[in-house]
Design a protein around this motif. Sequence first.
Motif, PDB file in Angstrom:
ATOM      1  N   THR A 160       1.039  -1.000  -0.234  1.00 19.09           N
ATOM      2  CA  THR A 160      -0.146   0.045  -0.230  1.00 19.09           C
ATOM      3  C   THR A 160       0.630   1.447   0.259  1.00 19.09           C
ATOM      4  O   THR A 160       2.078   1.287   0.607  1.00 19.09           O
ATOM      5  CB  THR A 160      -1.028  -0.169   1.325  1.00 19.09           C
ATOM      6  OG1 THR A 160      -1.636  -1.407   1.559  1.00 19.09           O
ATOM      7  CG2 THR A 160      -1.746   1.166   1.940  1.00 19.09           C
ATOM      8  N   LEU A 161       0.466   2.500  -0.835  1.00 14.86           N
ATOM      9  CA  LEU A 161       0.874   3.245  -0.778  1.00 14.86           C
ATOM     10  C   LEU A 161      -0.041   4.330  -0.905  1.00 14.86           C
ATOM     11  O   LEU A 161      -0.864   4.959  -0.811  1.00 14.86           O
ATOM     12  CB  LEU A 161       1.741   3.809  -2.408  1.00 14.86           C
ATOM     13  CG  LEU A 161       2.541   5.031  -2.557  1.00 14.86           C
ATOM     14  CD1 LEU A 161       3.554   5.121  -1.723  1.00 14.86           C
ATOM     15  CD2 LEU A 161       2.749   4.982  -3.930  1.00 14.86           C
ATOM     16  N   ASN A 162       0.932   5.229   0.797  1.00 14.93           N
ATOM     17  CA  ASN A 162      -0.356   6.167   0.991  1.00 14.93           C
ATOM     18  C   ASN A 162       0.688   7.923   0.987  1.00 14.93           C
ATOM     19  O   ASN A 162       1.534   7.584   0.480  1.00 14.93           O
ATOM     20  CB  ASN A 162      -0.117   5.859   2.661  1.00 14.93           C
ATOM     21  CG  ASN A 162      -1.226   5.078   3.444  1.00 14.93           C
ATOM     22  OD1 ASN A 162      -2.072   5.221   2.890  1.00 14.93           O
ATOM     23  ND2 ASN A 162      -0.182   4.444   4.539  1.00 14.93           N
ATOM     24  N   ILE A 163      -0.141   8.711   0.875  1.00 19.65           N
ATOM     25  CA  ILE A 163       0.322   9.745  -0.525  1.00 19.65           C
ATOM     26  C   ILE A 163      -0.951  10.922   0.565  1.00 19.65           C
ATOM     27  O   ILE A 163      -1.898  11.140   0.734  1.00 19.65           O
ATOM     28  CB  ILE A 163      -0.576  10.134  -1.460  1.00 19.65           C
ATOM     29  CG1 ILE A 163       0.892   8.831  -2.468  1.00 19.65           C
ATOM     30  CG2 ILE A 163       0.360  11.320  -2.034  1.00 19.65           C
ATOM     31  CD1 ILE A 163       0.792   8.968  -3.758  1.00 19.65           C
ATOM     32  N   ASP A 164      -0.318  12.149   1.099  1.00 21.57           N
ATOM     33  CA  ASP A 164      -0.618  13.285   1.513  1.00 21.57           C
ATOM     34  C   ASP A 164       0.322  14.111   0.970  1.00 21.57           C
ATOM     35  O   ASP A 164       0.626  14.727   0.434  1.00 21.57           O
ATOM     36  CB  ASP A 164       0.571  13.187   3.275  1.00 21.57           C
ATOM     37  CG  ASP A 164      -0.491  14.349   4.135  1.00 21.57           C
ATOM     38  OD1 ASP A 164      -1.401  14.083   4.221  1.00 21.57           O
ATOM     39  OD2 ASP A 164       0.499  15.734   3.825  1.00 21.57           O
ATOM     40  N   CYS A 165      -1.653  15.212   0.529  1.00 20.77           N
ATOM     41  CA  CYS A 165      -1.340  15.876  -0.022  1.00 20.77           C
ATOM     42  C   CYS A 165      -1.666  17.212   0.787  1.00 20.77           C
ATOM     43  O   CYS A 165      -3.104  17.095   1.610  1.00 20.77           O
ATOM     44  CB  CYS A 165      -2.252  16.431  -1.266  1.00 20.77           C
ATOM     45  SG  CYS A 165      -1.939  15.167  -2.483  1.00 20.77           S
ATOM     46  N   GLN A 166      -1.319  18.561   0.536  1.00 22.37           N
ATOM     47  CA  GLN A 166      -1.273  19.683   1.281  1.00 22.37           C
ATOM     48  C   GLN A 166      -1.257  20.914   0.764  1.00 22.37           C
ATOM     49  O   GLN A 166      -0.693  21.330   0.062  1.00 22.37           O
ATOM     50  CB  GLN A 166      -0.016  20.292   2.350  1.00 22.37           C
ATOM     51  CG  GLN A 166      -0.188  20.806   3.428  1.00 22.37           C
ATOM     52  CD  GLN A 166       1.068  21.358   3.812  1.00 22.37           C
ATOM     53  OE1 GLN A 166       2.055  20.610   4.931  1.00 22.37           O
ATOM     54  NE2 GLN A 166       2.314  22.524   3.490  1.00 22.37           N
ATOM     55  N   LEU A 167      -2.415  21.085   1.276  1.00 25.92           N
ATOM     56  CA  LEU A 167      -2.781  23.033   0.284  1.00 25.92           C
ATOM     57  C   LEU A 167      -2.808  23.614   1.882  1.00 25.92           C
ATOM     58  O   LEU A 167      -3.491  24.201   2.608  1.00 25.92           O
ATOM     59  CB  LEU A 167      -4.466  22.726   0.044  1.00 25.92           C
ATOM     60  CG  LEU A 167      -5.145  24.068  -0.160  1.00 25.92           C
ATOM     61  CD1 LEU A 167      -4.751  23.477  -2.077  1.00 25.92           C
ATOM     62  CD2 LEU A 167      -6.837  23.667  -0.233  1.00 25.92           C
ATOM     63  N   VAL A 168      -2.348  24.860   0.751  1.00 26.12           N
ATOM     64  CA  VAL A 168      -2.233  26.527   2.015  1.00 26.12           C
ATOM     65  C   VAL A 168      -2.867  27.435   1.257  1.00 26.12           C
ATOM     66  O   VAL A 168      -2.604  27.274  -0.160  1.00 26.12           O
ATOM     67  CB  VAL A 168      -1.266  27.005   2.377  1.00 26.12           C
ATOM     68  CG1 VAL A 168      -1.062  27.889   2.996  1.00 26.12           C
ATOM     69  CG2 VAL A 168      -0.478  25.278   3.400  1.00 26.12           C
TER      70      VAL A 168
END
Length: 357
Positions: A160-168
């Motif tokens: 499994t690959l977990n990707i975290d995307c951040q919005l500012v």
Amino acid sequence: MWQTIKEKWKAYCKRFYTGRPWLVVLDVGLIFFIILLFCLWRLLVYYEKLPIEGDLNLPAHKVAGYKTMPLEWQTVFSSKVIDSSLKELTAEISYKNLASEPLIINYQCAEAKTHKSLAFRLEDDEATTSVLEKQLMPQESGTSSLVLFLSDDLLIKGQTLNIDCQLVAQLGQQSWPAVHQQFSFKIAGEVKASAGGYFYTPEGDQVGIGPLPPTVGLPTSYLITWTLENQGGDLSDIQFSAQLAKDVTWQGEAGLTGGTLFYDAFNHKVNWRIAEWPADVTKKQANFYISITPTKDMVGKVPLLLYDGQWRAKDSWSEKEWGGNLPDLSTNLEYDPHSAGQGEVVDILGVDNVIIE
């Protein structure tokens, strides 16, 4: 003493204003006029301290304050399963600036565990970056397609690959806490099937019986091997099948590491079935013997042993069905390094170098 002064002042005012009421009006008006001048002076001092715009000397426009980020933003990936051969993910981003002023946004993605930044680009832009910076005009809305690139070290099959995307987002001097969104993907495994005919094993051990090359009137037996290799798949309902050639005889099973192998005499076919793939197993194999006794009309030809081979397997992890065709096998034994090319039928009466094992 104060009482004496007070009495003298009262007597003075009484003499001064008696019979002259217009003096009272004049003095009261003067007092109000002085108070008015003082208020105007304080107002001018206040406005001189304010910032001005252009030549109108107006107070500068103040950006409206927002308790929550005035932005609608949605990221939708096209698939939750990653094909490791593609090494990229495609997402559709939709957005809308709800503010009445321009909004500057900053968007980036990273692998959740190691925080390794991921490169990406917009589909209509050739430039690759790890941080998307974009200014949205007031009430601007739209969609963009984003292609996210994945390095080999992240593509571990069956994991499994977990990707975290951040919005500012920032509006003037105002900003809000970063918004994080995590996406989870399954990396597809790899499933391979192969088939081969052998007279000798790759190590040189003899597994066939009879003359080589095949000879008129004499039976030659060959070992057929079916192999299925699974790397990371969650397999079920695995099926192999092949048609035996007209002049080929079924001789029986020669070793099985899983499932059921059976010969369909009515249709002259061989079948291999595995209901469920065991955990932590990477390879399964089915071996069986067939034989052929060439006739005179086969002299100079390379007889076919098996044809129309097919296989398939359901994979719940990759959410797909694997499958394909198995190669046709002949007496030429293309996959036997020790016997390859010795498949042309000969007549023993005219040949001196026939080997009978």
